[in-house]
Design an enzyme around this catalytic site. Sequence first.
Site, PDB file in Angstrom:
ATOM      1  N   HIS A 146      68.392 -12.847   7.006  1.00 13.81           N
ATOM      2  CA  HIS A 146      67.215 -12.077   6.569  1.00 13.81           C
ATOM      3  C   HIS A 146      66.402 -12.923   5.603  1.00 13.81           C
ATOM      4  O   HIS A 146      66.709 -13.011   4.407  1.00 13.81           O
ATOM      5  CB  HIS A 146      67.627 -10.768   5.901  1.00 13.81           C
ATOM      6  N   CYS A 147      65.364 -13.551   6.121  1.00 15.04           N
ATOM      7  CA  CYS A 147      64.445 -14.325   5.296  1.00 15.04           C
ATOM      8  C   CYS A 147      63.060 -14.233   5.929  1.00 15.04           C
ATOM      9  O   CYS A 147      62.904 -13.735   7.047  1.00 15.04           O
ATOM     10  CB  CYS A 147      64.893 -15.773   5.152  1.00 15.04           C
ATOM     11  N   HIS A 148      62.064 -14.681   5.204  1.00 16.08           N
ATOM     12  CA  HIS A 148      60.680 -14.550   5.657  1.00 16.08           C
ATOM     13  C   HIS A 148      59.941 -15.876   5.527  1.00 16.08           C
ATOM     14  O   HIS A 148      60.343 -16.749   4.748  1.00 16.08           O
ATOM     15  CB  HIS A 148      59.931 -13.512   4.813  1.00 16.08           C
ATOM     16  N   TYR A 177      50.713  -5.196   0.439  1.00 17.02           N
ATOM     17  CA  TYR A 177      50.895  -6.151  -0.648  1.00 17.02           C
ATOM     18  C   TYR A 177      50.460  -7.531  -0.173  1.00 17.02           C
ATOM     19  O   TYR A 177      50.408  -7.809   1.032  1.00 17.02           O
ATOM     20  CB  TYR A 177      52.352  -6.192  -1.122  1.00 17.02           C
ATOM     21  N   ARG A 209      61.396  -4.681  14.102  1.00 14.35           N
ATOM     22  CA  ARG A 209      61.662  -4.029  12.820  1.00 14.35           C
ATOM     23  C   ARG A 209      60.702  -2.859  12.636  1.00 14.35           C
ATOM     24  O   ARG A 209      59.507  -2.975  12.918  1.00 14.35           O
ATOM     25  CB  ARG A 209      61.482  -5.013  11.680  1.00 14.35           C
ATOM     26  N   HIS A 214      69.207  -4.308   3.821  1.00 13.48           N
ATOM     27  CA  HIS A 214      69.370  -4.245   2.369  1.00 13.48           C
ATOM     28  C   HIS A 214      70.331  -3.160   1.893  1.00 13.48           C
ATOM     29  O   HIS A 214      70.055  -2.445   0.913  1.00 13.48           O
ATOM     30  CB  HIS A 214      68.010  -4.028   1.694  1.00 13.48           C
ATOM     31  N   ASP A 222      66.930 -12.769   1.748  1.00 16.91           N
ATOM     32  CA  ASP A 222      65.664 -12.050   1.585  1.00 16.91           C
ATOM     33  C   ASP A 222      64.607 -12.937   0.939  1.00 16.91           C
ATOM     34  O   ASP A 222      63.610 -12.445   0.404  1.00 16.91           O
ATOM     35  CB  ASP A 222      65.834 -10.746   0.799  1.00 16.91           C
ATOM     36  N   ASN A 239      58.092  -8.005  -3.349  1.00 20.38           N
ATOM     37  CA  ASN A 239      58.080  -6.676  -3.972  1.00 20.38           C
ATOM     38  C   ASN A 239      59.266  -6.416  -4.890  1.00 20.38           C
ATOM     39  O   ASN A 239      59.795  -5.310  -4.939  1.00 20.38           O
ATOM     40  CB  ASN A 239      58.016  -5.576  -2.889  1.00 20.38           C
TER      41      ASN A 239
END
Length: 289
Positions: A28-30, A46, A121, A178, A245, A250
């Site tokens: 889980h990364c962006h 955001y 997602r 999460h 993450d 946020n």
Amino acid sequence: MTDRSCQAPDPATRTPRTRLPPGACDAHCHVFGPADRYPYAPDRAYTPPDAPLAELRRVHRTIGVERAVIVQASCHGTDNTAMLDAIATSGGAYRGIAIVDGGVTDAELARLDAGGIRGVRFNFVRHLGGAPDLDVFDAVMGRIEALGWHVVLHLDAEDILEHAARIGRLRVPFVIDHMGRVKARGGLGQAPFQALLDLLRNPLAWVKVCGAERVSSAGAPFLDAVPFAAALVGAAPDRVLWGTDWPHPNIAGDMPNDGDLVDLLAAVTADAGLRQHVLVDNPARLYWA
């Protein structure tokens, strides 16, 4: 658009004390931007600081990650280009989770599949807009089943009961992000966390033991999240994933250091065999089989 800015991630990634096994996966990364090449969605909730692929790779080299699952975040909307381009440069080491809407075509789904996407997602979290159009959700579930994809559910643990009937009807694997964003201050016996544990009795259910900084009520080093992660690993050791993450969008409190998050995982999976399951075997089965 209700736009707000995000903190940047900690740039001084520490080398963890824990050595990850070969093939370890950050599930889980962006990647965010750069905005001049990959613009953010006009209706985003955001605006993150750019967090491009080169920085993600640097973090992964430092902490010992060799594979990754890039998750499309809402700030890029349904334009999955930044993620697809990152996957294309990875030599097969990356997979992705897309965001799509009800208008997605069969041709686009096929293109995403060929580009390394293995799931979609849907966000249910209130501060990011709340539950999606549930008719669209149901329609998309019917279409991804034939692709062998799964769905990632970003929700708060207290919403599991509200959506239990719909989740129970799913015919594809589903992954809870999460740790269900449960709040540590409520303790292990709190109803939302017990609902999450009960959900893991479903053989299609998976969970990510990431987002310790979102679960913690005490702040860094987020040790109060460890018992929750350990309970989830104990409940379904073959259906648990781990992720950083990064770049931690946020976050209202303490920004985590990704090297420290690796060592936090070691507190959850003290047994090397269990760590192999969570970091290597489980993501390989879900994303590379």
